[in-house]
Write a protein that holds these residues in place. Sequence first.
Motif, short mmCIF file in Angstrom:
data_model
loop_
_atom_site.label_atom_id
_atom_site.label_comp_id
_atom_site.label_asym_id
_atom_site.label_seq_id
_atom_site.Cartn_x
_atom_site.Cartn_y
_atom_site.Cartn_z
N TRP A 1 0.83 -1.21 0.00
CA TRP A 1 0.00 0.00 0.00
C TRP A 1 0.87 1.26 0.00
O TRP A 1 0.51 2.27 -0.61
CB TRP A 1 -0.94 -0.01 1.20
CG TRP A 1 -2.01 -1.05 1.09
CD1 TRP A 1 -2.13 -2.20 1.81
CD2 TRP A 1 -3.10 -1.03 0.16
NE1 TRP A 1 -3.23 -2.90 1.40
CE2 TRP A 1 -3.85 -2.21 0.39
CE3 TRP A 1 -3.53 -0.15 -0.83
CZ2 TRP A 1 -4.99 -2.53 -0.34
CZ3 TRP A 1 -4.67 -0.45 -1.56
CH2 TRP A 1 -5.39 -1.63 -1.31
N ALA A 2 2.01 1.20 0.67
CA ALA A 2 2.92 2.35 0.65
C ALA A 2 3.45 2.59 -0.76
O ALA A 2 3.57 3.74 -1.21
CB ALA A 2 4.08 2.11 1.61
N ASP A 3 3.74 1.50 -1.49
CA ASP A 3 4.20 1.65 -2.88
C ASP A 3 3.11 2.25 -3.75
O ASP A 3 3.39 3.04 -4.67
CB ASP A 3 4.63 0.29 -3.43
CG ASP A 3 5.94 -0.20 -2.84
OD1 ASP A 3 6.63 0.62 -2.20
OD2 ASP A 3 6.26 -1.38 -3.01
N LEU A 4 1.85 1.86 -3.50
CA LEU A 4 0.75 2.44 -4.27
C LEU A 4 0.61 3.93 -3.98
O LEU A 4 0.40 4.74 -4.91
CB LEU A 4 -0.56 1.71 -3.97
CG LEU A 4 -1.81 2.26 -4.66
CD1 LEU A 4 -1.64 2.27 -6.17
CD2 LEU A 4 -3.05 1.47 -4.25
N ARG A 5 0.74 4.32 -2.73
CA ARG A 5 0.68 5.75 -2.40
C ARG A 5 1.79 6.51 -3.11
O ARG A 5 1.57 7.63 -3.60
CB ARG A 5 0.76 5.94 -0.88
CG ARG A 5 -0.48 5.50 -0.13
CD ARG A 5 -0.47 6.00 1.30
NE ARG A 5 0.62 5.42 2.07
CZ ARG A 5 0.53 4.28 2.75
NH1 ARG A 5 -0.60 3.59 2.74
NH2 ARG A 5 1.55 3.82 3.45
N ASP A 6 2.98 5.92 -3.15
CA ASP A 6 4.09 6.57 -3.84
C ASP A 6 3.80 6.73 -5.33
O ASP A 6 4.10 7.77 -5.93
CB ASP A 6 5.38 5.77 -3.65
CG ASP A 6 5.90 5.82 -2.21
OD1 ASP A 6 5.45 6.70 -1.46
OD2 ASP A 6 6.72 4.95 -1.86
N LEU A 7 3.18 5.70 -5.92
CA LEU A 7 2.85 5.76 -7.35
C LEU A 7 1.84 6.87 -7.62
O LEU A 7 2.00 7.65 -8.58
CB LEU A 7 2.27 4.42 -7.81
CG LEU A 7 1.82 4.36 -9.27
CD1 LEU A 7 3.03 4.35 -10.20
CD2 LEU A 7 0.94 3.14 -9.52
N ILE A 8 0.84 6.98 -6.77
CA ILE A 8 -0.19 8.01 -6.97
C ILE A 8 0.41 9.41 -6.82
O ILE A 8 -0.01 10.36 -7.49
CB ILE A 8 -1.35 7.80 -5.98
CG1 ILE A 8 -2.05 6.47 -6.28
CG2 ILE A 8 -2.33 8.95 -6.01
CD1 ILE A 8 -3.09 6.08 -5.24
N ALA A 9 1.41 9.53 -5.95
CA ALA A 9 2.00 10.84 -5.70
C ALA A 9 2.91 11.31 -6.82
O ALA A 9 3.21 12.51 -6.92
CB ALA A 9 2.78 10.80 -4.38
N ARG A 10 3.35 10.39 -7.69
CA ARG A 10 4.25 10.76 -8.76
C ARG A 10 3.50 11.49 -9.88
O ARG A 10 2.36 11.13 -10.20
CB ARG A 10 4.93 9.52 -9.32
CG ARG A 10 5.98 8.94 -8.41
CD ARG A 10 6.34 7.52 -8.80
NE ARG A 10 6.55 7.34 -10.24
CZ ARG A 10 6.86 6.17 -10.79
NH1 ARG A 10 6.97 5.09 -10.03
NH2 ARG A 10 7.05 6.08 -12.10
N PRO A 11 4.12 12.50 -10.48
CA PRO A 11 3.46 13.22 -11.58
C PRO A 11 3.09 12.30 -12.75
O PRO A 11 2.09 12.54 -13.43
CB PRO A 11 4.51 14.26 -11.99
CG PRO A 11 5.38 14.43 -10.79
CD PRO A 11 5.42 13.09 -10.13
N ASP A 12 3.91 11.26 -12.98
CA ASP A 12 3.65 10.35 -14.10
C ASP A 12 3.00 9.05 -13.62
O ASP A 12 2.99 8.05 -14.33
CB ASP A 12 4.96 10.02 -14.83
CG ASP A 12 5.97 9.32 -13.92
OD1 ASP A 12 5.81 9.41 -12.69
OD2 ASP A 12 6.90 8.68 -14.44
N GLY A 13 2.45 9.07 -12.41
CA GLY A 13 1.84 7.86 -11.86
C GLY A 13 0.38 7.74 -12.24
O GLY A 13 -0.09 8.31 -13.23
N ALA A 14 -0.36 6.97 -11.42
CA ALA A 14 -1.79 6.79 -11.69
C ALA A 14 -2.55 8.07 -11.37
O ALA A 14 -2.18 8.83 -10.47
CB ALA A 14 -2.31 5.63 -10.83
N ASP A 15 -3.62 8.30 -12.11
CA ASP A 15 -4.43 9.50 -11.94
C ASP A 15 -5.36 9.32 -10.74
O ASP A 15 -6.26 8.46 -10.77
CB ASP A 15 -5.25 9.74 -13.20
CG ASP A 15 -6.09 11.01 -13.12
OD1 ASP A 15 -6.10 11.67 -12.06
OD2 ASP A 15 -6.74 11.33 -14.13
N PRO A 16 -5.19 10.06 -9.65
CA PRO A 16 -6.02 9.89 -8.47
C PRO A 16 -7.51 10.04 -8.75
O PRO A 16 -8.34 9.41 -8.08
CB PRO A 16 -5.53 10.99 -7.52
CG PRO A 16 -4.16 11.34 -8.00
CD PRO A 16 -4.19 11.13 -9.48
#
Length: 281
Positions: free
Chosen positions: A157-172
Amino acid sequence: MSESTVTRAAGARLLSIGEFSRYVGISVRMLRHYDERGLLTPASVDAFTSYRRYTPDQLRVAGRIRTLRDAGCGISLIAELLPLFATPHVLRARLAQHAASLETAAAELHAQQRLTLSLADALDTSSAVVGERVFPAVRTLRLRRTVACYPAEGELWADLRDLIARPDGADPARFGELVGATYFDEEFRDDDVEMAIWRDYSGPFSPRDGFDIAELPAQRVAWTTHRGDFDTIGRATEILGTWIAEHGFARAGALFNVYVVGPGRESDPAKWVTEVNVPIA
């Protein structure tokens, strides 16, 4: 030569085991035990009466043994640490390791205390109700990985939060409300647990860093609701297993949880709500 073997100072009187016990704060029974284990050998043992006597210098050694014992050290660890008093920097590092192990043990004891209290609370609550339903198909953004143990799910879940926080990550904005985790091992495992965490997701995504898009199929499931922290979630799977067997069903897929109210939304574990699902056929 062990640290308990000392040279008697000129003119020094040997202490009886009773005197020695009184001065150092260790019972006679334990002094005999330490002698038998080779940890604190008396300076003199009468050949006929087996009466033990100690030198005054041994009080310091015995005091170290008492302190280490009270600090949670067992016999073998005390035997390892006693010679290290001659090299304080080495002893300091070894004591730091022991302190870290005590911290781990304290956390385990705290978890056991919470579980004990939750078991007591459960005596006043009714058994969970099991239902049968078709869990709808859902498109998810998923991270599947083998982790050290079930509590290590938090790392995913921490890795998913990091992905969402990235500009090129998943769209919240493209996530829905469905949040869950799937457990793929056939049996319960103490380590090396294969699991996936997921959220329903409607946006575009190119697989990377272990994340991908997974289409979860519609599944017929037996399910029940677990309320509270995850220490006692095993009760839910016990109830489901009983219901499935009694109704003549068989498990037909990986068990999965849906976090209706979970740690990401609520800090109070008492308010967590988890739907536990077992695919059936």
